[in-house]
Design an enzyme around this catalytic site. Structure first.
Site, PDB file in Angstrom:
ATOM      1  N   CYS A  32      -6.139  -2.219 -12.508  1.00 48.23           N
ATOM      2  CA  CYS A  32      -5.888  -1.251 -11.440  1.00 48.23           C
ATOM      3  C   CYS A  32      -4.424  -0.846 -11.396  1.00 48.23           C
ATOM      4  CB  CYS A  32      -6.323  -1.813 -10.097  1.00 48.23           C
ATOM      5  SG  CYS A  32      -7.768  -2.889 -10.208  1.00 48.23           S
ATOM      6  N   SER A  80     -11.339   0.043  -0.344  1.00 49.19           N
ATOM      7  CA  SER A  80     -11.109   1.393  -0.827  1.00 49.19           C
ATOM      8  C   SER A  80     -12.334   1.854  -1.618  1.00 49.19           C
ATOM      9  CB  SER A  80      -9.858   1.412  -1.710  1.00 49.19           C
ATOM     10  OG  SER A  80      -9.961   0.425  -2.715  1.00 49.19           O
ATOM     11  N   LYS A 118      -7.129   3.263   0.624  1.00 50.25           N
ATOM     12  CA  LYS A 118      -8.270   3.270   1.533  1.00 50.25           C
ATOM     13  C   LYS A 118      -8.783   4.679   1.814  1.00 50.25           C
ATOM     14  CE  LYS A 118     -11.327   2.118   4.412  1.00 50.25           C
ATOM     15  NZ  LYS A 118     -11.990   3.330   3.929  1.00 50.25           N
ATOM     16  N   HIS A 141      -9.076   5.412  -4.399  1.00 49.30           N
ATOM     17  CA  HIS A 141      -8.529   4.472  -5.379  1.00 49.30           C
ATOM     18  C   HIS A 141      -9.220   4.639  -6.734  1.00 49.30           C
ATOM     19  CE1 HIS A 141      -6.996   0.982  -7.315  1.00 49.30           C
ATOM     20  NE2 HIS A 141      -7.837   0.080  -6.861  1.00 49.30           N
TER      21      HIS A 141
END
Ligand SMILES: [Zn+2]
Ligand SMILES: [Zn+2]
Lengths: 384, 135, 384, 135
Positions: C83, C207, C328, C332
């Site tokens: 990520c 998210s 959020k 994401h």
């Protein structure tokens, strides 16, 4: 920009490592490289890998390798450029040292390919090509090379048999490489008899699916001499791209990115093709050897095969290639290949290639190809 | 690795009808659609219908198929140079394998490419077949 | 080492882009960034992405993006750190410019997550954790965050409800972001009522899965002023790692890599945490916001939640976070997130964040987290 | 994403019997086996059998399972702090969900983790169950 040198190399034998996970493959090569460089810690590590997600269900490989090396904390990233991932990671490592952001850097190339079935691995490798317009048509990576090879034979009048010596030469050299997957000589007759897998590509035109890992340690040139008895200077790093799909290149046989990448490397090193003592090219398929020799300036268009036929690619030839077996006989664990090439070039430049040694090797060139030629990365290394 | 339903839907124009683009700046015929001309690098979104006619640039009979295509092996894949300029990768169909040759005139047809996923959704797309000599 | 500035930014709305392939997502953001920077060509591009292989069957994304941008030929590589892939690609871009190997560089973060089923995407995301010792046990990424959140609540005596304001604040800010996936305010009551997905993590702690792409253009600081009316200087880039598996970290709640990464960034920029005007943190889950605030030095251990409860994370609070919606509410798209954070920080530093503008924003910090905390990358940006 | 047969075979010692390593240099108990001590960074390959006893460090009942685990949902995953020091991620089994709590003593058992692939090969591994108070 700081000059950069290689102060350590490490590798594990290429093969089918059923009993070893991808993280422990990387670990083996990394430990060997640290030991060779006689350093205990690095500032950053870059991992070249293509298929860990697909085959091992593991992304985030930079952090995994740093962790299992006992170096959690340090900078670690994965770099991917299909089969050129190894050289791509090296290029990022060079930037890290050249910029001054890091001093001692490890670059690891690693690939685990034997945990899936042959078909699944074939499908995974195809992700190096265009997913939407090549893979979707049922074309495999072998088939893409077959399309190139047939067109080449058609345009320049070569026969399948004329490519034999690329494979024969690679195997002859691999005999002297204890890390090679196939350290066995083969004959031209065996090449000619080999089963065809995608006409005209036969079994002995293609490099094998396998596992492997190799690593190098980089340092600024000005401190390299104090750290290593035999540092090797990186004279040039150059990369070029071409359309991802072979069909989108105006002239697929030109291997345009190899031409561009080689020219950029020669310019950066301020040399000519003729100054290079040996060339670790990307012989994933015999046709790639022919096209690479042409694109890098060692043969005219359509005449790369001639160098093989005339024995000019042998250890004592005009331009020795695949001096320790190449992708064909050392093996082609895709994300690791670019680093194996560099490790072998360093062995040559240190004069430690044993029976495979190129006499008086001073300038070596390595070239790592991603996909059917969409990313091509060239490095020129110099003995100090 | 499996092709997805949304993906197939997105590419239906290209895959069923060989819909490309024509560059309004330099006239270059573009396939697949890129929205940016690979020749002059200007925006290029004008739809353009390719004729589907072309000739074989190279070909290979593939004996070991990747996952998803096993049941069709052996089959012949080819690079097809289209009349309008672009080249495409595609399977040949309705052929006598030993009569395929570089330069052979071909035309596009829509055929089943593969079945996908557990439900076996069929994926269709372009293949190419030999063109009659008088075409 | 050359100083580097951001001279252009581009983004596309985050959401479910059913009609757009990953390559065209990247293209949209890249074209916007080129236009914003008013440059037609770059020397290199680095693509941050995690899941293109698994979800789109496409690796070799660097070459794909260069090709479809009409820039085949230029240097292009993919960088992956789960990520944190976006910030990782930015870091490589910074090295390229800082070293002098390139002048004008594009960094694109892109992720296509909605072409697979929710379960498949969940499984794909889990590849950011330890495949052999976490994923194999049936743990999902949500569950890893749930384990952290429950332990945190236990050690420091917080209730689920105390985390509500992280989500409420993010959504309140997203209302002013035309690129946000959820530009809608939510209430604490809605947070409390939301379905639990892995106890104690509820739907509004997490998210969303989504598609997106964002891009920045980099240039050497000394020429940036002539190229851009409002260049933003990159004051620091810092990265740190931690063991890949949460269970292998001596104190999982310490988010050690965030602490290390933040401290390295403060040292490089020669500032204190208190000098930062806003903090684009990695609120993939509300617990991550709390731990990030603590690790970066804005709260004592166990007291990150207090900043939310007291309103100190709001636009007019002590340390504004997720100023344009955060992970959020902006969304994401994993490999793109790190670049969205930077694009938003640049908007704030240019004074162009509209109703979401932080008054007199001069120093902004972004922090992108890979996995459950195994790679954490911090950037500090400064208005010139 | 599917676990592979070779992988399961490689990890059988760890997964069936919680086999770890002990660092000969600093005495650190290591699980999973790393061959390099995470504490003192020296080589560490001495096999070491963990007792399988520990306590719950944290836990969560997971309602949306990843691909491959759907049929088992909901299930409870936990971080288990082992007596010898290492922590592991594992599922809890034989539990009354509402009685699970942080600090609860647990012990290792071998259970089916999942079925994999088309042939449904069963994958076994460690889970943890509540320990009797007198244990
Ligand atoms: Zn044009
Ligand atoms: Zn130790």
């Amino acid at each position: 920009m700081r000059d950069v040198a290689i102060i350590g190399i490490g590798q594990i034998p290429v093969g089918e490592h059923w009993d070893t996970s991808i993280r422990h493959l990387a670990l083996g090569a990394a430990m060997n490289a640290l030991q060779d460089a006689n350093v205990a810690q690095v500032d950053a590590m870059y991992v070249g890998n293509m298929l860990s997600g697909h085959i091992s269900g593991q992304e985030h490989l930079g952090a995994v390798v740093a962790d299992f090396l006992g170096m959690a904390g340090v900078e670690a990233l994965k770099v991917e450029a299909a089969c050129a991932s190894g050289a791509a990671a090296l290029r990022v490592g060079l930037m890290a040292v050249a910029s001054g952001m890091s001093d001692i850097v490890m670059v690891v190339g690693v690939e685990k390919m034997t945990d899936t079935s042959g078909q699944d691995t074939t499908a995974a490798l195809a992700m190096a090509a265009d997913a939407e317009y090549e893979i979707s048509q049922g074309v495999s990576f072998v088939a893409l090379n077959a399309l190139l090879m047939r067109r080449y034979m058609h345009e320049y009048g070569w026969a399948r048999e004329d490519f034999a010596n690329f494979a024969v030469n690679a195997h002859a050299n691999a005999v002297h490489n204890p890390h090679a997957m196939f350290p066995k000589a083969i004959t031209a007759a065996a090449y000619n008899r080999a089963a065809i897998i995608a006409d005209p590509v036969g079994l002995l035109d293609a490099s094998p699916v396998c596992d492997g890992a190799a690593a190098v340690i980089l340092a600024p040139l000005d401190v390299a001499r104090s750290l290593s008895p035999a540092p090797v200077r990186v004279r040039a790093s150059a990369i070029a791209t071409d359309p991802i799909a072979m069909h989108d290149r105006p002239d697929p046989l030109a291997l345009h990115a190899a031409r561009l990448s080689s020219q950029r490397a020669y310019a950066a090193a301020d040399i000519q093709a003729g100054d290079v003592d040996f060339f670790e090219l990307h012989d994933a398929f015999t046709i790639m050897s022919a096209l690479s020799l042409e694109a890098a300036g060692f043969a005219e268009r359509g005449q790369g095969v001639r160098l093989a036929l005339d024995g000019e690619i042998a250890r004592d030839g005009r331009i020795p290639i695949t001096t320790l077996g190449g992708l064909k006989a050392r093996g082609h664990p895709v994300g690791a290949t670019g680093i194996y090439q560099v490790v072998e070039a360093v062995l040559q430049l240190r004069g430690l290639a044993g029976a495979a040694q190129i006499p008086n090797a001073r300038l070596g060139m390595t070239q790592n190809i991603g996909g059917s030629g969409a990313t091509i990365i060239t490095h020129i290394l110099e003995a100090l | 690795m499996t092709e997805k339903i949304a993906l197939d839907w997105r590419l239906r124009g290209q895959r069923y009808r060989l819909e490309g683009e024509e560059c309004p700046h330099c006239g270059y015929a573009i396939f697949p659609p890129r929205d940016i001309c690979p020749e002059c690098h200007q925006p290029a979104k004008e739809p353009f219908q390719l004729s589907g006619r072309g000739e074989v640039y190279s070909y290979s009979e593939l004996r070991h198929a990747p996952t998803g295509f096993e049941e069709y092996a052996p089959y012949t894949v080819a690079l097809i140079k289209l009349e309008e300029g672009p080249m495409v990768t595609a399977q040949l169909t309705d052929i006598v394998p030993e009569r395929v040759e570089i330069g052979m005139p071909v035309e596009m047809v829509t055929r089943r490419l593969r079945a996908q996923g557990d439900e076996g959704t069929l994926v269709y797309g372009y293949k190419f077949r030999p063109r009659l000599a008088l075409a």
